[in-house]
Design a protein around this motif. Structure first.
Motif, PDB file in Angstrom:
ATOM      1  N   PRO A 132       0.835  -1.216   0.000  1.00 59.19           N
ATOM      2  CA  PRO A 132       0.000   0.000   0.000  1.00 59.19           C
ATOM      3  C   PRO A 132       0.868   1.263   0.000  1.00 59.19           C
ATOM      4  N   ASP A 133       0.303   2.359  -0.512  1.00 52.74           N
ATOM      5  CA  ASP A 133       1.050   3.617  -0.629  1.00 52.74           C
ATOM      6  C   ASP A 133       1.548   4.126   0.716  1.00 52.74           C
ATOM      7  N   GLU A 134       0.738   4.024   1.757  1.00 51.70           N
ATOM      8  CA  GLU A 134       1.151   4.490   3.090  1.00 51.70           C
ATOM      9  C   GLU A 134       2.378   3.716   3.579  1.00 51.70           C
TER      10      GLU A 134
ATOM     11  N   LYS B 200       6.541   4.764   4.428  1.00 51.64           N
ATOM     12  CA  LYS B 200       7.309   4.342   5.606  1.00 51.64           C
ATOM     13  C   LYS B 200       8.612   3.660   5.186  1.00 51.64           C
ATOM     14  N   LEU B 201       8.534   2.847   4.148  1.00 50.92           N
ATOM     15  CA  LEU B 201       9.722   2.149   3.660  1.00 50.92           C
ATOM     16  C   LEU B 201      10.736   3.131   3.086  1.00 50.92           C
ATOM     17  N   MET B 202      10.259   4.148   2.410  1.00 52.61           N
ATOM     18  CA  MET B 202      11.161   5.158   1.852  1.00 52.61           C
ATOM     19  C   MET B 202      11.878   5.925   2.959  1.00 52.61           C
ATOM     20  N   ASP B 203      11.246   6.054   4.115  1.00 52.41           N
ATOM     21  CA  ASP B 203      11.906   6.695   5.261  1.00 52.41           C
ATOM     22  C   ASP B 203      13.146   5.916   5.686  1.00 52.41           C
ATOM     23  N   PHE B 204      13.160   4.617   5.416  1.00 58.49           N
ATOM     24  CA  PHE B 204      14.305   3.771   5.749  1.00 58.49           C
ATOM     25  C   PHE B 204      15.183   3.522   4.530  1.00 58.49           C
ATOM     26  N   ASN B 205      15.018   4.336   3.503  1.00 60.22           N
ATOM     27  CA  ASN B 205      15.814   4.274   2.288  1.00 60.22           C
ATOM     28  C   ASN B 205      15.636   2.947   1.546  1.00 60.22           C
ATOM     29  N   ILE B 206      14.466   2.370   1.668  1.00 58.67           N
ATOM     30  CA  ILE B 206      14.105   1.184   0.887  1.00 58.67           C
ATOM     31  C   ILE B 206      13.307   1.700  -0.307  1.00 58.67           C
ATOM     32  N   LEU B 207      13.967   1.737  -1.451  1.00 57.67           N
ATOM     33  CA  LEU B 207      13.381   2.390  -2.610  1.00 57.67           C
ATOM     34  C   LEU B 207      12.945   1.406  -3.695  1.00 57.67           C
TER      35      LEU B 207
END
Length: 109
Positions: free
Chosen positions: A56-58, A62-69
C-alpha cells in the motif's frame, strides 16, 4: 504593530525559557530511546507487510523513510526490513546489553 512588553514578569519568563538545563541530558539514553523507537517502527512495518500482496502507498512512504526504494519485489523488501531490524537490535544491545532477568521466557540448559 504590537508593543513590546516591558513587564518584568514577561522578561523573567523569557529568560526562563531560554535557560537550557542540560543536567538531565544523557546522549546515550537518547540514542537508546531512538533505537528502541526504530525497532518498534520496523517491527510494525514487518507485521503490516504481506509479500504476497502489493505494498500500500502508506507503507511505501514508511519504507522510503528507511531508504528502501526498490519496492517491486516484496520478498526483497521483507529481507531488507529484517536485515535493518537485526542491525538495529544488534546496535541497541551494544549500548544496552540484554537483561533476561525480567523476561517471562527462561532458558533451561
Amino acid at each position: 504593530m504590537s508593543e513590546i512588553s516591558k513587564n518584568p514578569n514577561d522578561i523573567a519568563e523569557i529568560g526562563r525559557i531560554q535557560d537550557n538545563d542540560l543536567s538531565e541530558y544523557n546522549p546515550l539514553q537518547e540514542k537508546i530511546d531512538d533505537l528502541e523507537a526504530r525497532i518498534k517502527l520496523l517491527g510494525d512495518i514487518c507485521t503490516e507487510i504481506n509479500p504476497y500482496e502489493a505494498i500500500p502507498d502508506e507503507l511505501k512512504m514508511k519504507l522510503m523513510d528507511f531508504n528502501i526504494l526498490d519496492l517491486d519485489d516484496p520478498f526483497k523488501v521483507t529481507n531488507r526490513l529484517l536485515m535493518l531490524l537485526e542491525d538495529t537490535i544488534d546496535e541497541l544491545h551494544i549500548l544496552k546489553p540484554y537483561d533476561d532477568t525480567n523476561s517471562p521466557v527462561k532458558e533451561i540448559l
